[in-house]
Design a protein around this motif. Sequence first.
Motif, mmCIF file in Angstrom:
data_model
loop_
_atom_site.group_PDB
_atom_site.id
_atom_site.type_symbol
_atom_site.label_atom_id
_atom_site.label_comp_id
_atom_site.label_asym_id
_atom_site.label_seq_id
_atom_site.Cartn_x
_atom_site.Cartn_y
_atom_site.Cartn_z
ATOM 1 N N ILE A 1 2.241 22.358 -13.909
ATOM 2 C CA ILE A 1 1.324 23.502 -14.018
ATOM 3 C C ILE A 1 1.977 24.754 -13.441
ATOM 4 C CG2 ILE A 1 -0.874 24.454 -13.204
ATOM 5 C CD1 ILE A 1 -1.944 21.511 -13.314
ATOM 6 N N GLN A 2 2.604 24.612 -12.281
ATOM 7 C CA GLN A 2 3.235 25.760 -11.641
ATOM 8 C C GLN A 2 4.331 26.370 -12.525
ATOM 9 O OE1 GLN A 2 5.870 24.897 -8.405
ATOM 10 N NE2 GLN A 2 5.521 26.877 -7.414
ATOM 11 N N LEU A 3 5.181 25.535 -13.083
ATOM 12 C CA LEU A 3 6.333 26.042 -13.817
ATOM 13 C C LEU A 3 6.027 26.398 -15.265
ATOM 14 C CD1 LEU A 3 9.059 23.627 -12.428
ATOM 15 C CD2 LEU A 3 8.473 25.938 -11.649
ATOM 16 N N GLN A 4 5.157 25.652 -15.916
ATOM 17 C CA GLN A 4 4.875 25.899 -17.332
ATOM 18 C C GLN A 4 3.619 26.734 -17.544
ATOM 19 O OE1 GLN A 4 7.619 24.868 -18.610
ATOM 20 N NE2 GLN A 4 8.009 23.478 -16.918
ATOM 21 N N GLY A 5 2.839 26.956 -16.483
ATOM 22 C CA GLY A 5 1.617 27.748 -16.603
ATOM 23 C C GLY A 5 1.854 29.150 -17.131
ATOM 24 N N GLN A 6 3.037 29.691 -16.883
ATOM 25 C CA GLN A 6 3.366 31.036 -17.366
ATOM 26 C C GLN A 6 3.350 31.120 -18.895
ATOM 27 O OE1 GLN A 6 7.505 32.130 -16.603
ATOM 28 N NE2 GLN A 6 7.968 29.950 -16.322
ATOM 29 N N PHE A 7 3.506 30.000 -19.580
ATOM 30 C CA PHE A 7 3.486 29.980 -21.035
ATOM 31 C C PHE A 7 2.094 29.716 -21.589
ATOM 32 C CE2 PHE A 7 7.688 28.365 -19.665
ATOM 33 C CZ PHE A 7 8.415 29.507 -19.992
ATOM 34 N N LYS A 8 1.149 29.416 -20.684
ATOM 35 C CA LYS A 8 -0.216 29.119 -21.104
ATOM 36 C C LYS A 8 -1.193 30.217 -20.674
ATOM 37 C CE LYS A 8 -3.356 25.210 -21.415
ATOM 38 N NZ LYS A 8 -3.420 25.177 -22.864
ATOM 39 N N TRP A 9 -0.979 30.752 -19.469
ATOM 40 C CA TRP A 9 -1.909 31.735 -18.926
ATOM 41 C C TRP A 9 -1.184 33.018 -18.536
ATOM 42 C CZ3 TRP A 9 -2.357 26.863 -15.976
ATOM 43 C CH2 TRP A 9 -3.308 26.025 -16.520
ATOM 44 N N GLU A 10 -1.765 34.116 -18.937
ATOM 45 C CA GLU A 10 -1.191 35.424 -18.605
ATOM 46 C C GLU A 10 -1.186 35.651 -17.096
ATOM 47 O OE1 GLU A 10 -2.068 40.112 -19.577
ATOM 48 O OE2 GLU A 10 -2.730 38.597 -21.017
ATOM 49 N N MET B 1 0.820 -1.206 0.000
ATOM 50 C CA MET B 1 0.000 0.000 0.000
ATOM 51 C C MET B 1 0.856 1.260 0.000
ATOM 52 S SD MET B 1 -3.016 0.473 -0.393
ATOM 53 C CE MET B 1 -4.362 1.520 -0.263
ATOM 54 N N ASN B 2 2.016 1.201 0.710
ATOM 55 C CA ASN B 2 2.908 2.361 0.715
ATOM 56 C C ASN B 2 3.329 2.757 -0.687
ATOM 57 O OD1 ASN B 2 3.244 3.364 3.352
ATOM 58 N ND2 ASN B 2 4.562 1.647 3.885
ATOM 59 N N PHE B 3 3.571 1.752 -1.544
ATOM 60 C CA PHE B 3 3.999 2.076 -2.907
ATOM 61 C C PHE B 3 2.911 2.830 -3.650
ATOM 62 C CE2 PHE B 3 4.184 1.279 -7.431
ATOM 63 C CZ PHE B 3 5.422 1.819 -7.717
ATOM 64 N N VAL B 4 1.691 2.345 -3.584
ATOM 65 C CA VAL B 4 0.577 2.971 -4.311
ATOM 66 C C VAL B 4 0.364 4.397 -3.824
ATOM 67 C CG1 VAL B 4 -1.904 2.857 -4.761
ATOM 68 C CG2 VAL B 4 -0.544 0.767 -4.810
ATOM 69 N N ILE B 5 0.332 4.585 -2.525
ATOM 70 C CA ILE B 5 0.120 5.929 -1.962
ATOM 71 C C ILE B 5 1.267 6.858 -2.365
ATOM 72 C CG2 ILE B 5 -0.024 7.262 0.190
ATOM 73 C CD1 ILE B 5 -1.426 4.759 1.404
ATOM 74 N N GLY B 6 2.495 6.394 -2.190
ATOM 75 C CA GLY B 6 3.652 7.215 -2.549
ATOM 76 C C GLY B 6 3.684 7.550 -4.023
ATOM 77 N N PHE B 7 3.366 6.572 -4.862
ATOM 78 C CA PHE B 7 3.355 6.780 -6.302
ATOM 79 C C PHE B 7 2.272 7.785 -6.696
ATOM 80 C CE2 PHE B 7 2.473 5.260 -10.716
ATOM 81 C CZ PHE B 7 3.717 5.543 -11.247
ATOM 82 N N LEU B 8 1.083 7.667 -6.113
ATOM 83 C CA LEU B 8 -0.006 8.609 -6.427
ATOM 84 C C LEU B 8 0.320 10.027 -5.975
ATOM 85 C CD1 LEU B 8 -3.171 6.438 -5.686
ATOM 86 C CD2 LEU B 8 -2.257 7.125 -7.917
ATOM 87 N N TYR B 9 0.880 10.161 -4.760
ATOM 88 C CA TYR B 9 1.318 11.487 -4.314
ATOM 89 C C TYR B 9 2.343 12.069 -5.286
ATOM 90 C CZ TYR B 9 -0.846 11.384 0.367
ATOM 91 O OH TYR B 9 -1.728 11.367 1.417
ATOM 92 N N GLY B 10 3.251 11.235 -5.739
ATOM 93 C CA GLY B 10 4.279 11.691 -6.680
ATOM 94 C C GLY B 10 3.691 12.138 -8.005
ATOM 95 N N ILE B 11 2.700 11.410 -8.502
ATOM 96 C CA ILE B 11 2.052 11.799 -9.761
ATOM 97 C C ILE B 11 1.365 13.150 -9.611
ATOM 98 C CG2 ILE B 11 0.127 11.246 -11.315
ATOM 99 C CD1 ILE B 11 0.926 8.295 -11.010
ATOM 100 N N VAL B 12 0.580 13.304 -8.542
ATOM 101 C CA VAL B 12 -0.129 14.572 -8.319
ATOM 102 C C VAL B 12 0.879 15.719 -8.181
ATOM 103 C CG1 VAL B 12 -1.645 15.845 -6.740
ATOM 104 C CG2 VAL B 12 -2.164 13.471 -7.342
ATOM 105 N N ALA B 13 1.942 15.495 -7.424
ATOM 106 C CA ALA B 13 2.961 16.536 -7.237
ATOM 107 C C ALA B 13 3.622 16.886 -8.566
ATOM 108 C CB ALA B 13 4.002 16.072 -6.217
ATOM 109 N N SER B 14 3.894 15.903 -9.409
ATOM 110 C CA SER B 14 4.524 16.170 -10.707
ATOM 111 C C SER B 14 3.596 16.958 -11.626
ATOM 112 C CB SER B 14 4.929 14.852 -11.379
ATOM 113 O OG SER B 14 5.988 14.253 -10.689
ATOM 114 N N VAL B 15 2.318 16.617 -11.620
ATOM 115 C CA VAL B 15 1.344 17.356 -12.431
ATOM 116 C C VAL B 15 1.266 18.807 -11.957
ATOM 117 C CG1 VAL B 15 -1.120 17.590 -12.967
ATOM 118 C CG2 VAL B 15 -0.021 15.342 -13.092
ATOM 119 N N LEU B 16 1.169 19.000 -10.652
ATOM 120 C CA LEU B 16 1.087 20.365 -10.114
ATOM 121 C C LEU B 16 2.366 21.150 -10.357
ATOM 122 C CD1 LEU B 16 -0.848 19.712 -6.781
ATOM 123 C CD2 LEU B 16 -1.734 20.676 -8.928
ATOM 124 N N THR B 17 3.512 20.477 -10.289
ATOM 125 C CA THR B 17 4.781 21.146 -10.587
ATOM 126 C C THR B 17 4.813 21.601 -12.037
ATOM 127 O OG1 THR B 17 5.976 19.868 -8.918
ATOM 128 C CG2 THR B 17 7.295 20.848 -10.670
#
Length: 112
Positions: free
Chosen positions: A19-28, A1-17
């Motif tokens: 958005i945070q870093l590349q959003g400047q090229f998509k949204w004013e 279960m630790n793997f699934v939880i850790g992996f899912l947290y990592g996916i969400v964090a990567s998606v948000l990262t």
Amino acid sequence: MNFVIGFLYGIVASVLTFIQLQGQFKWEWFRNNPMIVACMGIPISILYLASVKHLVEYFEGQLWPSRLMGFATGAIIFTIMSYTWFKEPLTLKTLICLGLALCIMMIQLFWK
């Protein structure tokens, strides 16, 4: 279960990262409010901390597997999002790098 939880947290964090870093090229708004966008780093960091905690527990206290899993996950998420958001082409070089990232993940998961 630790793997699934850790992996899912990592996916969400990567998606948000992404958005945070590349959003400047998509949204004013992102381009014009860098300090507010930078504050997104706090909840993202909490997700990364939780991801690493669970992955290190899954890998019996070893640090390297969680780092390599995080690297590979981030590379895969970045490729998917840059392709869908910005229509960046999947060149042979990119596809080979993705294949290597998947190999890194498989080695960490199945090589005992």
